[in-house]
Design a protein around this motif. Structure first.
Motif, short mmCIF file in Angstrom:
data_model
loop_
_atom_site.label_atom_id
_atom_site.label_comp_id
_atom_site.label_asym_id
_atom_site.label_seq_id
_atom_site.Cartn_x
_atom_site.Cartn_y
_atom_site.Cartn_z
N GLY A 142 -12.76 9.53 -6.57
CA GLY A 142 -13.57 8.35 -6.82
C GLY A 142 -13.31 7.80 -8.21
O GLY A 142 -13.23 8.56 -9.17
N GLY A 143 -13.12 6.49 -8.31
CA GLY A 143 -12.93 5.87 -9.62
C GLY A 143 -11.48 5.62 -9.98
O GLY A 143 -11.20 4.83 -10.89
N LEU A 144 -10.53 6.29 -9.28
CA LEU A 144 -9.11 6.08 -9.62
C LEU A 144 -8.70 4.66 -9.24
O LEU A 144 -9.05 4.16 -8.18
N ASP A 169 -3.02 -6.01 -5.15
CA ASP A 169 -4.29 -6.17 -5.85
C ASP A 169 -4.73 -4.84 -6.46
O ASP A 169 -4.51 -3.79 -5.88
N PRO A 170 -5.39 -4.89 -7.63
CA PRO A 170 -5.95 -3.66 -8.20
C PRO A 170 -7.16 -3.24 -7.38
O PRO A 170 -7.98 -4.08 -7.01
N CYS A 171 -7.24 -1.94 -7.09
CA CYS A 171 -8.32 -1.43 -6.26
C CYS A 171 -8.88 -0.17 -6.90
O CYS A 171 -8.21 0.52 -7.65
N SER A 172 -10.12 0.13 -6.58
CA SER A 172 -10.75 1.33 -7.09
C SER A 172 -11.14 2.21 -5.91
O SER A 172 -11.74 1.73 -4.94
N ALA A 232 -0.94 16.06 7.30
CA ALA A 232 -2.18 15.84 6.56
C ALA A 232 -2.27 14.38 6.12
O ALA A 232 -1.24 13.77 5.83
N PHE A 233 -3.48 13.86 6.09
CA PHE A 233 -3.71 12.48 5.66
C PHE A 233 -4.82 12.42 4.62
O PHE A 233 -5.68 13.30 4.57
N ASN A 234 -4.77 11.37 3.82
CA ASN A 234 -5.91 11.05 2.96
C ASN A 234 -6.49 9.73 3.47
O ASN A 234 -5.82 8.71 3.47
N ARG A 235 -7.73 9.82 3.91
CA ARG A 235 -8.41 8.63 4.41
C ARG A 235 -9.34 8.16 3.30
O ARG A 235 -10.25 8.90 2.93
N VAL A 236 -9.09 6.98 2.78
CA VAL A 236 -9.84 6.56 1.59
C VAL A 236 -10.57 5.24 1.81
O VAL A 236 -10.11 4.37 2.55
N LYS A 237 -11.73 5.17 1.17
CA LYS A 237 -12.48 3.91 1.08
C LYS A 237 -12.14 3.33 -0.27
O LYS A 237 -12.24 4.01 -1.29
N ILE A 238 -11.73 2.06 -0.28
CA ILE A 238 -11.25 1.44 -1.51
C ILE A 238 -11.93 0.10 -1.71
O ILE A 238 -12.09 -0.66 -0.77
N ARG A 239 -12.30 -0.17 -2.96
CA ARG A 239 -12.81 -1.51 -3.28
C ARG A 239 -11.69 -2.32 -3.92
O ARG A 239 -11.07 -1.91 -4.90
N ASN A 240 -11.41 -3.47 -3.31
CA ASN A 240 -10.48 -4.40 -3.92
C ASN A 240 -11.20 -5.03 -5.11
O ASN A 240 -12.23 -5.68 -4.94
N LEU A 241 -10.68 -4.81 -6.31
CA LEU A 241 -11.41 -5.23 -7.50
C LEU A 241 -11.36 -6.74 -7.71
O LEU A 241 -12.16 -7.29 -8.48
N ALA A 273 -3.00 1.12 -10.90
CA ALA A 273 -3.28 -0.24 -11.33
C ALA A 273 -3.36 -0.25 -12.85
O ALA A 273 -4.01 0.59 -13.45
N ASP A 274 -2.69 -1.22 -13.45
CA ASP A 274 -2.62 -1.30 -14.91
C ASP A 274 -3.90 -1.94 -15.44
O ASP A 274 -3.90 -3.08 -15.89
N VAL A 275 -4.98 -1.18 -15.34
CA VAL A 275 -6.25 -1.73 -15.80
C VAL A 275 -6.73 -0.92 -16.99
O VAL A 275 -6.39 0.24 -17.15
N ILE A 276 -7.49 -1.54 -17.85
CA ILE A 276 -8.13 -0.79 -18.93
C ILE A 276 -9.63 -1.03 -18.89
O ILE A 276 -10.11 -2.10 -18.52
#
Lengths: 324, 189
Positions: free
Chosen positions: B11-13, B20-23, B37-46, B65-68
């Motif tokens: 969470g938070g990555l 698009d940058p996503c969290s 194996a899979f990673n199933r992720v919920k992501i917010r498009n920032l 994502a190149d975010v600060i």
């Protein structure tokens, strides 16, 4: 790294849960003692390793040698060597290790209950699995009936496709119709089948019963016997409760030549995927050449059984100390 | 640019997806017994604020994502944009309503917020975990009732509505947890 004085040293399972865990182990031992199944122990360290491309062994070196060892991903090979040596039916409660597996239902170090029944076919073993589950988790599973469906059945029922004949395009459109957004450069048949099984089929299994899925596609045979015929299938099964896989069993492959071929194919697939080839377990193959008695074997995840028993949804709540 | 393996998902990555940058909100490891194996992720498009679900093959790598993230002081809103200042450089940034989302209801001038910049543009504003806000409106306080039972709605000076104990009066300053939107206590001063 947190400062030492604020490091959390406390167990993630309560002492009450650990008491119930001890009781479960005692129940397992009584179940097998009543059936004359011998408890055995085999090493966790091996100079050979699992070749399966989807399983990742942890490797170790010592500070005084270049030799590499691996932690076993299951005690299967060593237990089969005991069967060849004439042990008769055996069981083991083993710590096993699988790198990279971590989530609500996974830890890289976990406990397997693995057993082999000489002279059992896989349907007899499935019946014994259900009996044991009902004994270990009586409140939840005692009232539940067993439901047996083939791998092809569950795909027809929950995905609506014939998995035996489905092409990559069919699998991809099934994914889309179930609203699964898969991020991949290329679509691989086997990967899409696993994706549909884990995302669409599995959550539906064992909702009100103990579901046993059996007769797997030949490319998922692993160490199972393949039954020839117009549509050959692997005599393999998995057991599910509340959408969670609890265990995996086989009518065991006894053919040493076929087994070597599968190990080598695994290693070729590993190299294609950029993974290192693993050293093949020659002692195991030598034992198979000597002659494995007709038998069926199964491994259950004890931690997941504990999760069902105490009603929690995170594996760390049933083990004392998870990995950091 | 950094890449992250699915093993590092949590969470938070912040990662790039479809440009698009996503969290990452939630990451679930899914694996058939003897399968991939899979990673199933919920992501917010920032950029859009939309939450989507995606599945990756485990061990795949994804571009970060190149975010600060910077702590900034909230200055004021002109109705269209919310203005923030980076306290070391005094540089000012204007965030849109989309970047604020739920944070809007907790913002009080001079509060410090975490502002996420992508290409020097604020795309996400997160309020402090705890804020101190005065009660602008609520039913009259019930004297002597400190039992904590029941409760009533109170409108705070920023417009947020929280559930408070019956004894709270207009004008009192409350401590509120912005993550849950819950009343924590009365301000000590």
């Amino acid at each position: 790294m947190e400062r030492p004085e604020v490091m959390n040293w406390k167990p993630t399972a309560s002492i009450e849960v650990l008491r119930r865990r001890a009781q479960m182990l005692a129940d397992v031992r009584r179940f097998f003692a009543d059936r004359d199944v011998l408890e055995i122990e085999t090493p966790t360290l091996s100079s050979a390793a699992n070749t399966d491309p989807v399983l990742h062994s942890l490797s170790l070196t010592s500070d005084d040698s270049k030799k590499q060892f691996y932690l076993h991903t299951s005690p299967e090979h060593a237990m089969k060597r005991l069967l060849v040596a004439g042990s008769g039916s055996i069981f083991q409660i083993a710590r096993v290790y699988r790198a990279g597996e971590r989530g609500r239902f996974h830890q890289p170090e976990f406990s397997l209950l693995e057993w082999y029944r000489v002279g059992f076919d896989y349907h007899q073993l499935m019946a014994e699995v259900v009996e044991l589950l009902q004994l270990l988790v009586p409140e939840l599973l005692g009232p539940r009936a067993a439901l047996k469906m083939t791998y092809a059945d569950v795909f027809r029922r929950y995905v609506g496709i014939d998995v035996g004949s489905a092409a990559v395009a069919d699998l991809a459109s099934a994914l889309a119709s179930h609203d699964i957004q898969f991020v991949a450069d290329e679509l691989d048949h086997r990967v899409l089948v696993d994706l549909l099984f884990s995302h669409v089929v599995q959550p539906q299994l064992g909702r009100d019963d103990i579901t046993l899925v059996y007769d797997y596609p030949v490319d998922q045979a692993s160490l199972a016997f393949v039954r020839a015929g117009s549509e050959p299938v692997a005599e393999r099964f998995e057991v599910f409760v509340d959408g969670v896989e609890l265990g995996n069993g086989y009518r065991e492959l006894t053919d040493a030549i076929e087994q070597r071929h599968r190990f080598e194919t695994d290693n070729q697939r590993r190299l294609l995927q950029g993974l290192p080839a693993m050293p093949i377990d020659e002692a195991f193959l030598a034992a198979l050449r000597h002659g494995l008695p007709e038998c069926s074997g199964v491994a259950l995840g004890l931690d997941r059984l504990m999760m069902l028993l105490v009603g929690v949804d995170d594996i760390t709540q049933v083990i004392s100390f998870p990995i950091d | 640019m950094a890449t992250y393996s699915t093993n590092e998902f949590k969470g938070g990555l912040k990662i790039m997806l479809d440009g698009d940058p996503c969290s990452i909100i939630e990451n679930e490891f899914v694996k058939p017994g003897k399968g991939q194996a899979f990673n199933r992720v919920k992501i917010r498009n920032l950029k859009t604020g939309r939450v989507i679900e995606r599945t990756f093959k485990s061990n795949e790598s994804v571009e970060g994502a190149d975010v600060i993230e910077l702590d900034m002081e909230y200055l004021y809103s002109d109705g269209e944009f919310w203005h923030f200042m980076e306290p070391k450089t005094f540089e000012q940034f204007a965030a849109s309503e989309a970047a604020l989302g739920e944070a809007k209801q907790w913002l009080k001038e001079q509060n410090t917020c975490t502002v996420t910049l992508w290409n020097n543009d604020p795309i996400l504003v997160e309020p402090p975990n705890f804020v101190f806000l005065a009660v602008a409106d609520t039913d009259p306080g019930v004297r002597g009732d400190t039992s904590g039972g029941g409760g009533k709605p109170a409108t705070l000076e920023t417009g947020a509505v929280v559930r408070v104990p019956l004894f709270i009066d207009i004008g009192e300053v409350l401590k509120v947890d912005t993550r849950s939107g819950e009343y924590v206590g009365r301000s000590k001063d």
